[in-house]
Design a protein around this motif. Sequence first.
Motif: not given
Length: 150
Positions: A33-48
């Motif tokens: 239940a310990n979660t972290y809400t963060c300031l992200a500089k970038s998030v990139r997802t890639s799926t194939s």
Amino acid sequence: MPFTKSFGLVGENCVVTIAFGGFQDGSPSAFTANTYTCLAKSVRTSTSVDTADVSALCDTTKKMQVTKASGSIDIELLVDGTQQTDGSPVFFNKEGYYCQVVITPGTLNAKTFVGIVTATGIGIATGEAVTETATIMLGANGVATAWTSA
């Protein structure tokens, strides 16, 4: 007028929430239940998806069949007051742990990704913000339940 942060801004009003499970050791793990809400500089997802050619000898065109999906998330967080209970950055010593990342892009629906942390790093440079990076490989064997965002 100075900028005042009243809530987590990530990119264009995108919130990233991270939860960890246990170390991937083959036994099922639930997310804490310990979660972290963060300031992200970038998030990139890639799926194939992988494919197999299932065409017959007499076919004049290829016929492809989807077999397995794969993907990854590359995330770069600004190191701020969001940290583990021991004061470490969020991904410090989390290689090999189950990880869930919930990305809420502005007013759009949240997207949930589950995987294993496979690489981490810290970036410190003169005149730049301190950042931490992580790569999460999607598709995790042994996850019993996924944490759900409120």
